[in-house]
Design a protein around this motif. Sequence first.
Motif, mmCIF file in Angstrom:
data_model
loop_
_atom_site.group_PDB
_atom_site.id
_atom_site.type_symbol
_atom_site.label_atom_id
_atom_site.label_comp_id
_atom_site.label_asym_id
_atom_site.label_seq_id
_atom_site.Cartn_x
_atom_site.Cartn_y
_atom_site.Cartn_z
ATOM 1 N N ASN A 50 0.843 -1.137 -0.074
ATOM 2 C CA ASN A 50 -0.100 0.111 -0.021
ATOM 3 C C ASN A 50 1.017 1.407 -0.030
ATOM 4 N N PRO A 51 1.237 1.850 -1.340
ATOM 5 C CA PRO A 51 2.022 2.947 -1.086
ATOM 6 C C PRO A 51 1.782 4.193 -0.892
ATOM 7 N N THR A 52 0.357 4.260 -0.671
ATOM 8 C CA THR A 52 -0.263 5.449 -0.150
ATOM 9 C C THR A 52 -0.564 5.594 1.234
ATOM 10 N N SER A 53 -0.448 4.363 2.012
ATOM 11 C CA SER A 53 -0.763 4.419 3.535
ATOM 12 C C SER A 53 -0.040 5.457 4.311
ATOM 13 N N ARG A 54 -0.659 5.977 5.045
ATOM 14 C CA ARG A 54 -0.082 7.116 5.925
ATOM 15 C C ARG A 54 1.029 6.566 6.729
ATOM 16 N N ILE A 55 0.722 5.348 7.579
ATOM 17 C CA ILE A 55 1.722 4.919 8.237
ATOM 18 C C ILE A 55 3.022 4.432 7.490
ATOM 19 N N VAL A 56 2.878 3.785 6.251
ATOM 20 C CA VAL A 56 3.790 3.409 5.212
ATOM 21 C C VAL A 56 4.582 4.596 5.035
ATOM 22 N N LEU A 57 3.929 5.907 4.815
ATOM 23 C CA LEU A 57 4.675 6.839 4.221
ATOM 24 C C LEU A 57 5.593 7.480 5.508
ATOM 25 N N GLN A 58 4.908 7.518 6.870
ATOM 26 C CA GLN A 58 5.567 7.923 7.830
ATOM 27 C C GLN A 58 6.804 7.034 8.141
ATOM 28 N N GLU A 59 6.916 5.627 8.019
ATOM 29 C CA GLU A 59 8.067 4.828 8.311
ATOM 30 C C GLU A 59 9.382 5.462 7.303
ATOM 31 N N LYS A 60 8.850 5.535 5.827
ATOM 32 C CA LYS A 60 9.482 5.757 4.820
ATOM 33 C C LYS A 60 10.161 7.169 4.991
ATOM 34 N N LYS A 61 9.531 8.062 5.658
ATOM 35 C CA LYS A 61 10.042 9.366 5.857
ATOM 36 C C LYS A 61 11.541 8.967 7.235
ATOM 37 N N ILE A 62 10.949 8.491 8.034
ATOM 38 C CA ILE A 62 11.948 8.154 9.066
ATOM 39 C C ILE A 62 13.379 7.281 8.364
ATOM 40 N N ILE A 63 13.040 6.481 7.762
ATOM 41 C CA ILE A 63 14.240 5.552 7.095
ATOM 42 C C ILE A 63 14.677 6.420 6.073
ATOM 43 N N ASP A 64 14.339 7.290 5.183
ATOM 44 C CA ASP A 64 14.587 8.358 4.368
ATOM 45 C C ASP A 64 15.663 9.326 5.131
ATOM 46 N N ASN A 65 15.088 9.880 6.276
ATOM 47 C CA ASN A 65 16.012 10.725 6.854
ATOM 48 C C ASN A 65 17.078 10.114 7.412
ATOM 49 N N TRP A 66 17.088 8.834 7.972
ATOM 50 C CA TRP A 66 18.356 8.148 8.375
ATOM 51 C C TRP A 66 19.374 7.923 7.249
ATOM 52 N N ALA A 67 18.682 7.624 6.072
ATOM 53 C CA ALA A 67 19.861 7.422 5.041
ATOM 54 C C ALA A 67 20.489 8.700 4.627
ATOM 55 N N THR A 68 19.926 9.778 4.884
ATOM 56 C CA THR A 68 20.485 10.961 4.344
ATOM 57 C C THR A 68 21.463 11.432 5.228
ATOM 58 N N ARG A 69 21.239 11.107 6.769
ATOM 59 C CA ARG A 69 22.358 11.289 7.792
ATOM 60 C C ARG A 69 23.484 10.414 7.510
ATOM 61 N N ILE A 70 23.323 8.986 7.168
ATOM 62 C CA ILE A 70 24.258 8.483 6.899
ATOM 63 C C ILE A 70 25.308 8.650 5.782
ATOM 64 N N ASN A 71 24.549 9.133 4.741
ATOM 65 C CA ASN A 71 25.469 9.616 3.314
ATOM 66 C C ASN A 71 25.748 11.040 3.332
ATOM 67 N N THR A 72 25.554 11.641 4.632
ATOM 68 C CA THR A 72 26.190 13.210 4.328
ATOM 69 C C THR A 72 27.476 13.339 5.332
#
Length: 256
Positions: free
Chosen positions: A234-256
């Motif tokens: 479910n790519p539009t689920s609110r809880i899925v998108l919230q988790e994606k945002k957290i993991i994306d933020n983590w990946a950004t911190r790791i790569n900078t």
Amino acid sequence: MSKAWIQAKHPEFVRDLFKFFCQACEQLELQFIGFDENGTVQFEVIKDLVGVEMNKGLLWRMKDTAHHVFRNDPHSQLGGKLLDWALGYIFHEATKLKEDAYQKQNYAPWFHKLHEGELNESEKDITDQLFQVLNQTEESMRREIDRIRFIIDKCRQLLPYYLHRYNDNVLLARYIFSQNELVKAVFGDEYEHLISAIYEDRPERMFVLASQSLRKGGWMDEACNALDKALAENPTSRIVLQEKKIIDNWATRINT
């Protein structure tokens, strides 16, 4: 062990109960298939599955965990009480199977050797009579195996309905995700029913909860894998998108 401690550990006990059930189903069925093929089970395997008081086996731990889960759950209804009895029944029936397997493995060859030796008529007669009793052991094993298989099948039907109340248990979700092949093998055609019974029409929730648990434990690659499966569900689920945002933020911190 205090009631407060048991209640505090309840989410872990629920996860462990499900884990022990899946592991027990897999290991028992391997032995049962062997019995179907050649009339024997491996005594040492059944002995280890049962265990002893000071070194409890998988089935003993499953029985004890069931007592913790169902007898300390104020909301446990008939399904929970039936599961408590059924999982304990598997343990006790396996204990009988262990004793029968011991008799067949250790004494059947001895009786065969006796029978082939030189015996007088009275010795042969009494040996034959005793051997008939030993032959009945295999019939007992078949009945024990059939009963265990039947009870396991009923547990597969009862567990999904009971586990619905734990659809927010991150440890349970993580186990189903991490050991998905085993869970699918145990539940077979009933796997989809298991997931829908627990998570209703939101199967992505299981993957999100698994991702959260893995992420908090530092298993980021596995968390990303769980998130990918949630997005696929479910790519539009609110809880899925919230988790994606957290993991994306983590990946950004790791790569900078």
